[in-house]
Motif scaffolding. Sequence first.
Motif, PDB file in Angstrom:
ATOM      1  N   MET A   1       0.932  -1.052  -0.130  1.00 48.61           N
ATOM      2  CA  MET A   1      -0.128   0.057   0.013  1.00 48.61           C
ATOM      3  C   MET A   1       1.026   1.206  -0.059  1.00 48.61           C
ATOM      4  O   MET A   1       2.065   1.209   0.828  1.00 48.61           O
ATOM      5  CB  MET A   1      -1.020   0.197   1.119  1.00 48.61           C
ATOM      6  N   PHE A   2       0.440   2.113  -1.128  1.00 49.27           N
ATOM      7  CA  PHE A   2       1.291   3.389  -1.133  1.00 49.27           C
ATOM      8  C   PHE A   2       1.396   4.303   0.094  1.00 49.27           C
ATOM      9  O   PHE A   2       0.457   4.431   0.808  1.00 49.27           O
ATOM     10  CB  PHE A   2       0.958   4.089  -2.183  1.00 49.27           C
ATOM     11  N   GLY A   3       2.581   4.614   0.514  1.00 52.08           N
ATOM     12  CA  GLY A   3       2.641   5.725   1.634  1.00 52.08           C
ATOM     13  C   GLY A   3       2.892   4.649   2.831  1.00 52.08           C
ATOM     14  O   GLY A   3       3.295   5.211   3.781  1.00 52.08           O
TER      15      GLY A   3
ATOM     16  N   VAL B   1      11.332   1.579   2.384  1.00 52.72           N
ATOM     17  CA  VAL B   1      12.523   1.264   2.315  1.00 52.72           C
ATOM     18  C   VAL B   1      13.316   2.538   2.801  1.00 52.72           C
ATOM     19  O   VAL B   1      13.128   3.745   2.771  1.00 52.72           O
ATOM     20  CB  VAL B   1      12.974   1.031   0.915  1.00 52.72           C
ATOM     21  N   THR B   2      14.411   1.878   3.806  1.00 54.57           N
ATOM     22  CA  THR B   2      15.310   3.146   4.421  1.00 54.57           C
ATOM     23  C   THR B   2      16.597   2.699   3.823  1.00 54.57           C
ATOM     24  O   THR B   2      16.752   1.370   3.479  1.00 54.57           O
ATOM     25  CB  THR B   2      15.314   3.294   5.953  1.00 54.57           C
TER      26      THR B   2
ATOM     27  N   GLY C   1       6.621   7.894   4.354  1.00 57.85           N
ATOM     28  CA  GLY C   1       6.836   6.251   4.277  1.00 57.85           C
ATOM     29  C   GLY C   1       7.685   5.684   3.304  1.00 57.85           C
ATOM     30  O   GLY C   1       7.949   4.653   3.043  1.00 57.85           O
ATOM     31  N   CYS C   2       8.280   6.580   2.447  1.00 58.83           N
ATOM     32  CA  CYS C   2       8.868   6.156   1.342  1.00 58.83           C
ATOM     33  C   CYS C   2      10.378   6.732   1.390  1.00 58.83           C
ATOM     34  O   CYS C   2      10.657   7.935   1.995  1.00 58.83           O
ATOM     35  CB  CYS C   2       8.422   6.894   0.100  1.00 58.83           C
ATOM     36  N   LEU C   3      11.457   5.855   0.617  1.00 61.46           N
ATOM     37  CA  LEU C   3      12.730   6.798   0.637  1.00 61.46           C
ATOM     38  C   LEU C   3      12.671   7.697  -0.702  1.00 61.46           C
ATOM     39  O   LEU C   3      11.768   7.269  -1.399  1.00 61.46           O
ATOM     40  CB  LEU C   3      13.709   5.456   0.167  1.00 61.46           C
ATOM     41  N   ALA C   4      13.194   8.843  -0.530  1.00 60.33           N
ATOM     42  CA  ALA C   4      12.977   9.536  -1.490  1.00 60.33           C
ATOM     43  C   ALA C   4      14.372  10.428  -1.740  1.00 60.33           C
ATOM     44  O   ALA C   4      15.029  10.811  -0.923  1.00 60.33           O
ATOM     45  CB  ALA C   4      11.966  10.796  -0.985  1.00 60.33           C
TER      46      ALA C   4
END
Length: 164
Positions: free
Chosen positions: A2-4, A121-122, A141-144
């Motif tokens: 689930m995104f985020g 992901v981190t 909640g995302c690596l960016a």
Amino acid sequence: MMFGRGSRLRGGRTIEADAPLDRIPIYAKAGSIIPTLPVMQHAEERSWDKMTIIVYPGRNGEFLLYEDDGKTTAYKRGEYRTMLFSQKNLDGKIIVNIGAGTGSYPESVEQRTYHILIPGVTASEVRMNGKSVHSIKQEEGCLAFTLEDQPVKCEINVEIVINK
């Protein structure tokens, strides 16, 4: 996934999820790559120079992007561009490849900024074509991270070292 949220779900089943108007659940298969553009009201409101790429890890996957002018039938004369996005998931690493764009059309961009999101992901390190990327952060909640002003006709190889 689930995104985020970055939570992984087992497939092959029905999921009942809350879907209030301000938060629509989005599910993607592991290995999916989803390029997105800023919101546009019509095809002539072009802003193809900034693209967000959402990479759902867990499996190898690819996505072939097709671009044309969005207005004419010039694509029939070969006036379009394609780009292959792919990911490989190795032990402790994710390799994201943005293939060199092939073809062109009159209004095609020569450089593009890519904002890459990887849910759940981190990372301890991100390298683009062997050089460290310093703009790594966590975003919803995302690596960016962002790859600024990259030539569209050049291949980009990004290696993400995952924190375990």
